[in-house]
Design a protein around this motif. Structure first.
Motif, PDB file in Angstrom:
ATOM      1  N   SER A  80     -10.422  -0.960  11.658  1.00 10.29           N
ATOM      2  CA  SER A  80      -9.544  -2.114  11.855  1.00 10.29           C
ATOM      3  C   SER A  80      -8.191  -1.888  11.214  1.00 10.29           C
ATOM      4  O   SER A  80      -7.158  -2.256  11.772  1.00 10.29           O
ATOM      5  N   VAL A  81      -8.185  -1.283  10.046  1.00 13.28           N
ATOM      6  CA  VAL A  81      -6.917  -1.005   9.351  1.00 13.28           C
ATOM      7  C   VAL A  81      -6.102   0.009  10.134  1.00 13.28           C
ATOM      8  O   VAL A  81      -4.894  -0.115  10.300  1.00 13.28           O
ATOM      9  N   GLN A  82      -6.786   1.063  10.669  1.00 14.19           N
ATOM     10  CA  GLN A  82      -6.070   2.103  11.414  1.00 14.19           C
ATOM     11  C   GLN A  82      -5.471   1.529  12.686  1.00 14.19           C
ATOM     12  O   GLN A  82      -4.348   1.842  13.064  1.00 14.19           O
ATOM     13  N   VAL A  83      -6.242   0.621  13.383  1.00 13.64           N
ATOM     14  CA  VAL A  83      -5.714   0.021  14.612  1.00 13.64           C
ATOM     15  C   VAL A  83      -4.541  -0.890  14.314  1.00 13.64           C
ATOM     16  O   VAL A  83      -3.536  -0.905  15.015  1.00 13.64           O
ATOM     17  N   LYS A  84      -4.667  -1.644  13.248  1.00 10.90           N
ATOM     18  CA  LYS A  84      -3.628  -2.610  12.898  1.00 10.90           C
ATOM     19  C   LYS A  84      -2.328  -1.910  12.531  1.00 10.90           C
ATOM     20  O   LYS A  84      -1.253  -2.295  12.942  1.00 10.90           O
ATOM     21  N   GLN A  86      -1.560   1.333  13.007  1.00 15.84           N
ATOM     22  CA  GLN A  86      -1.164   2.404  13.913  1.00 15.84           C
ATOM     23  C   GLN A  86      -0.455   3.541  13.178  1.00 15.84           C
ATOM     24  O   GLN A  86       0.732   3.778  13.342  1.00 15.84           O
ATOM     25  N   PRO A  87      -1.193   4.230  12.340  1.00 15.33           N
ATOM     26  CA  PRO A  87      -0.579   5.327  11.572  1.00 15.33           C
ATOM     27  C   PRO A  87      -0.039   6.404  12.508  1.00 15.33           C
ATOM     28  O   PRO A  87      -0.614   6.683  13.556  1.00 15.33           O
ATOM     29  N   CYS A  88       1.041   6.970  12.111  1.00 13.86           N
ATOM     30  CA  CYS A  88       1.670   8.038  12.899  1.00 13.86           C
ATOM     31  C   CYS A  88       1.209   9.391  12.350  1.00 13.86           C
ATOM     32  O   CYS A  88       1.463   9.688  11.186  1.00 13.86           O
ATOM     33  N   CYS A  96      -2.240  12.918   4.247  1.00 10.40           N
ATOM     34  CA  CYS A  96      -3.031  12.307   3.181  1.00 10.40           C
ATOM     35  C   CYS A  96      -4.205  11.545   3.798  1.00 10.40           C
ATOM     36  O   CYS A  96      -4.038  10.762   4.738  1.00 10.40           O
ATOM     37  N   ASP A  97      -5.413  11.807   3.261  1.00  8.99           N
ATOM     38  CA  ASP A  97      -6.614  11.132   3.764  1.00  8.99           C
ATOM     39  C   ASP A  97      -6.726   9.696   3.251  1.00  8.99           C
ATOM     40  O   ASP A  97      -7.570   8.935   3.740  1.00  8.99           O
ATOM     41  N   VAL A  98      -5.910   9.334   2.258  1.00  9.22           N
ATOM     42  CA  VAL A  98      -6.042   8.026   1.617  1.00  9.22           C
ATOM     43  C   VAL A  98      -5.098   7.002   2.244  1.00  9.22           C
ATOM     44  O   VAL A  98      -5.407   5.821   2.326  1.00  9.22           O
ATOM     45  N   CYS A  99      -3.943   7.474   2.703  1.00 11.19           N
ATOM     46  CA  CYS A  99      -2.970   6.548   3.282  1.00 11.19           C
ATOM     47  C   CYS A  99      -3.600   5.770   4.425  1.00 11.19           C
ATOM     48  O   CYS A  99      -4.232   6.362   5.318  1.00 11.19           O
ATOM     49  N   THR A 100      -3.407   4.452   4.425  1.00 14.54           N
ATOM     50  CA  THR A 100      -3.977   3.617   5.481  1.00 14.54           C
ATOM     51  C   THR A 100      -2.914   3.133   6.458  1.00 14.54           C
ATOM     52  O   THR A 100      -3.238   2.647   7.533  1.00 14.54           O
ATOM     53  N   GLY A 101      -1.662   3.238   6.066  1.00 17.28           N
ATOM     54  CA  GLY A 101      -0.578   2.855   6.963  1.00 17.28           C
ATOM     55  C   GLY A 101      -0.082   4.107   7.661  1.00 17.28           C
ATOM     56  O   GLY A 101      -0.851   4.890   8.196  1.00 17.28           O
ATOM     57  N   THR A 102       1.224   4.243   7.657  1.00 17.41           N
ATOM     58  CA  THR A 102       1.797   5.476   8.182  1.00 17.41           C
ATOM     59  C   THR A 102       1.395   6.620   7.265  1.00 17.41           C
ATOM     60  O   THR A 102       1.671   6.613   6.067  1.00 17.41           O
ATOM     61  N   LYS A 103       0.732   7.613   7.833  1.00 18.37           N
ATOM     62  CA  LYS A 103       0.202   8.719   7.029  1.00 18.37           C
ATOM     63  C   LYS A 103       1.331   9.579   6.500  1.00 18.37           C
ATOM     64  O   LYS A 103       2.191  10.033   7.247  1.00 18.37           O
ATOM     65  N   CYS A 113     -13.316  16.742  -4.452  1.00 20.22           N
ATOM     66  CA  CYS A 113     -13.461  15.502  -3.684  1.00 20.22           C
ATOM     67  C   CYS A 113     -13.448  15.767  -2.176  1.00 20.22           C
ATOM     68  O   CYS A 113     -13.846  14.901  -1.394  1.00 20.22           O
ATOM     69  N   PHE A 114     -12.926  16.963  -1.770  1.00 15.78           N
ATOM     70  CA  PHE A 114     -12.773  17.316  -0.369  1.00 15.78           C
ATOM     71  C   PHE A 114     -11.879  16.307   0.334  1.00 15.78           C
ATOM     72  O   PHE A 114     -12.161  15.838   1.438  1.00 15.78           O
ATOM     73  N   ILE A 115     -10.772  15.968  -0.331  1.00 16.01           N
ATOM     74  CA  ILE A 115      -9.794  15.014   0.187  1.00 16.01           C
ATOM     75  C   ILE A 115      -8.404  15.586  -0.049  1.00 16.01           C
ATOM     76  O   ILE A 115      -8.148  16.225  -1.074  1.00 16.01           O
ATOM     77  N   SER A 116      -7.484  15.341   0.906  1.00 16.90           N
ATOM     78  CA  SER A 116      -6.091  15.752   0.762  1.00 16.90           C
ATOM     79  C   SER A 116      -5.268  14.537   0.344  1.00 16.90           C
ATOM     80  O   SER A 116      -5.498  13.416   0.829  1.00 16.90           O
ATOM     81  N   TYR A 117      -4.284  14.745  -0.571  1.00 17.30           N
ATOM     82  CA  TYR A 117      -3.526  13.633  -1.156  1.00 17.30           C
ATOM     83  C   TYR A 117      -2.033  13.846  -0.980  1.00 17.30           C
ATOM     84  O   TYR A 117      -1.532  14.983  -1.060  1.00 17.30           O
ATOM     85  N   CYS A 118      -1.351  12.711  -0.807  1.00 15.91           N
ATOM     86  CA  CYS A 118       0.106  12.729  -0.899  1.00 15.91           C
ATOM     87  C   CYS A 118       0.471  12.589  -2.379  1.00 15.91           C
ATOM     88  O   CYS A 118      -0.412  12.465  -3.233  1.00 15.91           O
ATOM     89  N   HIS A 119       1.769  12.600  -2.696  1.00 16.59           N
ATOM     90  CA  HIS A 119       2.186  12.496  -4.099  1.00 16.59           C
ATOM     91  C   HIS A 119       1.649  11.214  -4.737  1.00 16.59           C
ATOM     92  O   HIS A 119       1.183  11.222  -5.892  1.00 16.59           O
TER      93      HIS A 119
END
Length: 540
Positions: A80-84, A86-88, A96-103, A113-119
Motif C-alpha cells: 500500500s505504501v509503495q502504491v501510494k 509510487q517510488p521512482c 535503498c531497501d528502506v526508503c518507502t517514498g522515492t527510492k 542484514c542483507f539490506i542496502s542503505y542510503c546515507h
C-alpha cells in the motif's frame, strides 16, 4: 484475509533493532516481533539469549516462530505504501531497501542484514554498538543470494568436500566433518585455477583458429589447384575437340568426294546405255514395220541396212564399283591415337610435379633396421653389410628380413619421397603399417600391411598376391613414392623418365604409415650400392 489499516504508520510495522519496516518478521517466545536477520545477528553478539526489547532471558536459543497473519499485514502495508508513494526506481542501479517514498540511491550494503542503505538509513549502523560490527560493503544487487537459505546467515565459508559456499551454522550441522576454509582463501585458489583455465581456453582457441586458417588455406589451395586442373584439362580437351571436328569434316569430305566420283561415272555410263537402248528401240520398230510389208523389192533393198544392229558397246564387262571407305576412319583414328599418346606423354610430367609438392624429409630409423643392414650417419642411405652386427634389442627391429622403416609416420594427408636405386640389381620400396610383423616369415604384400614395388631378376613388379608385373622402359635410377592417406592411394614414379609406374587404389589405412626400404642382398658386390633417400629436384 488479514488487512492492514490505512491509518497505521511505518512505526507500527518497524523492527525495534534496525528501525526499518520488518523483513521476514519472526516472534520470540515473549511475543515481540523482529526482522529475522536482525534478531539472529543480535544473539550472535550476546553471551546469553534474551529479547532485545524486554530483556527476557532464555535458557537456550529459542525457536523463532513466523506469525503468518502479521506477516501478511506487513506485506500489505509495504504494498500500500509503495502504491501510494509510487517510488521512482531506475533499472541498473542499487537503491535503498528502506526508503518507502522515492527510492534514494544506496551507498552501502550490509552483509549481516542483507539490506542496502542510503546515507539516511545507514545511521543506525553508525550509531548502534552491535550494528557497528556488521560487515558493510559498497552497494550491490542480489544480497539475498549471499545468505544461507537454511539458516539466514552470511555465506562466508567454503566446503571443500561438497564444493559449496556455507554459513557458520552449516559447519555445525550438515558440513560438520567437512574441511572448510574462508571464502577469500578458496577465492584465491579458484582465481589461480581460473587463470590456468583461461590460459588453456586461450590455447584451445588459438589452436582452433590455426586449424580454421589451415582449413581455409587448404580450401584456397584446393580451389587454385582445381581451377588450374580445369584450365589445363579444358585446354587439352578443347584442342582435341577442334581436331576431332576437323577430322569429322575431313571424313565427310573424303566420303562425299568418293561418292560424287562414283555417281559421275555411273551417270556417264547410264547416258550411253540409254542412248543405245533408244537406237535399238528405233531399229526394232523399223524391223517390225519391214516385216509386214508385201513389197518384195522394198524389203530386199532395205534388208541390207537393217540386218545388222546399230553400233553398240559390249557391256558384259562394264560395271560401276561402289567406292571403298576402308582405312578412312582407321586413318583418322590413328591420328587421334597419336595425338592422345602425345598428351599422355605430357601427363606424367605434370602429375609428378604436383605430387612432388608434398615432399617430406625422410630419415631411416636405426631401431627398426635388420642387424645385417648398414645405415649412414645422416640416416639417408642403407645397404647390406653381409655381417650381422650386435645391436641393442628393440621390439621394433626386423630380425627375419633385410628391412628398415623411416622414422616419420603419417596418419593423414599426403606425402612424397624419392629414393635413388641406380646400379642396383634388387630392391624393395614403398610404405608399411606401423604394426607389421617384424620377426615372422611374412611377405611384404598389402594383406600383410605393405604397399611396395620391387626390382629383381630385371623385372619390376608391384608386390601383391599375385604380383603385378610393370613395364620397364629403361634402367631405373630414381623412384618417387606418393601416398594420399585419406584417399587410400599409393603411387610410384620413374623420376628420371617422368613416367608413372603404378598406383594402388582403394587401400584401407587404419593406422600410421612408415616409409619402407629393403636394399636386398649384396650378392658378392653385384648389388652393393645403397638405397639413397634423395632431395626432390622439381627441375629434373
Amino acid at each position: 484475509m488479514a488487512s492492514a489499516n490505512s491509518s497505521w504508520s511505518e512505526e507500527d510495522f518497524s523492527c525495534s533493532i534496525c528501525l526499518n519496516v520488518l523483513d521476514r518478521p519472526v516472534s520470540t517466545p515473549c511475543g515481540h516481533i523482529f526482522c529475522r536477520p536482525c534478531i539472529i545477528t543480535f544473539w550472535e553478539d550476546q553471551l546469553e539469549y534474551k529479547c532485545s526489547f524486554c530483556n527476557e532471558h532464555f535458557n537456550r536459543r529459542p525457536d523463532l516462530r513466523v506469525n503468518t497473519l502479521f506477516s501478511e499485514m506487513v506485506e500489505q502495508f509495504k504494498s500500500s505504501v509503495q502504491v501510494k508513494e509510487q517510488p521512482c526506481v531506475v533499472p541498473g542501479k542499487v537503491y535503498c531497501d528502506v526508503c518507502t517514498g522515492t527510492k534514494l540511491k544506496a551507498v552501502t550494503s550490509c552483509l549481516e542484514c542483507f539490506i542496502s542503505y542510503c546515507h539516511t538509513h545507514l545511521e543506525p549502523h553508525q550509531l548502534v554498538a552491535h550494528l557497528k560490527r556488521h560487515l558493510l560493503v559498497d552497494a550491490m544487487d542480489g544480497l539475498e543470494d549471499r545468505a544461507c537459505k537454511k539458516h539466514g546467515r552470511l555465506l562466508e565459508l567454503f566446503c571443500q568436500t561438497d564444493q559449496v559456499c556455507v554459513c557458520q551454522s552449516c559447519t555445525e550441522e550438515d558440513h560438520k566433518s567437512h574441511p572448510v576454509v574462508p571464502l577469500k582463501e578458496e577465492y584465491e585458489v579458484k582465481t589461480a585455477q581460473l587463470g590456468k583455465i583461461e590460459a588453456d581456453v586461450q590455447q584451445m582457441i588459438q589452436e582452433r583458429q590455426q586449424k580454421i586458417q589451415e582449413i581455409r588455406d587448404t580450401v584456397d589451395r584446393s580451389r587454385e589447384v582445381a581451377d588450374r586442373e580445369i584450365s589445363d584439362g579444358l585446354h587439352v580437351l578443347t584442342a582435341l575437340m577442334h581436331r576431332i571436328e576437323k577430322w569429322q569434316d575431313d571424313l565427310i569430305q573424303t566420303v562425299e568426294e568418293k561418292l560424287k566420283s562414283t555417281e559421275k561415272e555411273a551417270k556417264g555410263l547410264l547416258k550411253k546405255l540409254q542412248q543405245e537402248v533408244e537406237d535399238l528401240t528405233n531399229r526394232s520398230s523399223e524391223v517390225k514395220q519391214l516385216s509386214h510389208t508385201e513389197d518384195h523389192l522394198h524389203l530386199l533393198q532395205a534388208f541390207r541396212s537393217l540386218k545388222d544392229p546399230p553400233p553398240t558397246r559390249d557391256w558384259t564387262t562394264v560395271e560401276v564399283r561402289p567406292p571403298s571407305y576402308v582405312g578412312t576412319l582407321r586413318r583418322l583414328l590413328g591420328q587421334l591415337e597419336e595425338m592422345l599418346n602425345m598428351e599422355m606423354k605430357k601427363l606424367p610430367d605434370s602429375e609428378l610435379k604436383r605430387v612432388q609438392q608434398y615432399e617430406v624429409d625422410v630419415t631411416l630409423d636405426p631401431d627398426t633396421a635388420h642387424p645385417h643392414l648398414i645405415l649412414s650417419e645422416d640416416g639417408k642411405q642403407v645397404h647390406h653389410g653381409g655381417v650381422e652386427r650386435k645391436l641393442q634389442d628393440s621390439p621394433k627391429r626386423f630380425t627375419r628380413y633385410l628391412r628398415v622403416l623411416g622414422k616419420q609416420s603419417f596418419s593423414s594427408g599426403r606425402f612424397y619421397f624419392e629414393v635413388q636405386v641406380k646400379d642396383k640389381t634388387g630392391w624393395w620400396l614403398g610404405v608399411a603399417r606401423e604394426s607389421v610383423n617384424r620377426t615372422g616369415i611374412v611377405t611384404s604384400t598389402p594383406d600383410n600391411g605393405y604397399w611396395n614395388i620391387f626390382f629383381y631378376n630385371n623385372e619390376l613388379k608391384f608386390n601383391d598376391n599375385p604380383a603385378v608385373r610393370l613395364p620397364l622402359r629403361a634402367e631405373l635410377q630414381k623412384v618417387g613414392v606418393f601416398v594420399d592417406y585419406d584417399e587410400g592411394l599409393v603411387s610410384f614414379y620413374d623420376v628420371e623418365a617422368r613416367v608413372h609406374l603404378y598406383s594402388a587404389t582403394g587401400c584401407i589405412f587404419t593406422e600410421p604409415l612408415h616409409q619402407y626400404f629393403s636394399p636386398g642382398l649384396h650378392n658378392a658386390g653385384e648389388n652393393s650400392p645403397p638405397l639413397i633417400i634423395s632431395p626432390v629436384n622439381q627441375t629434373d
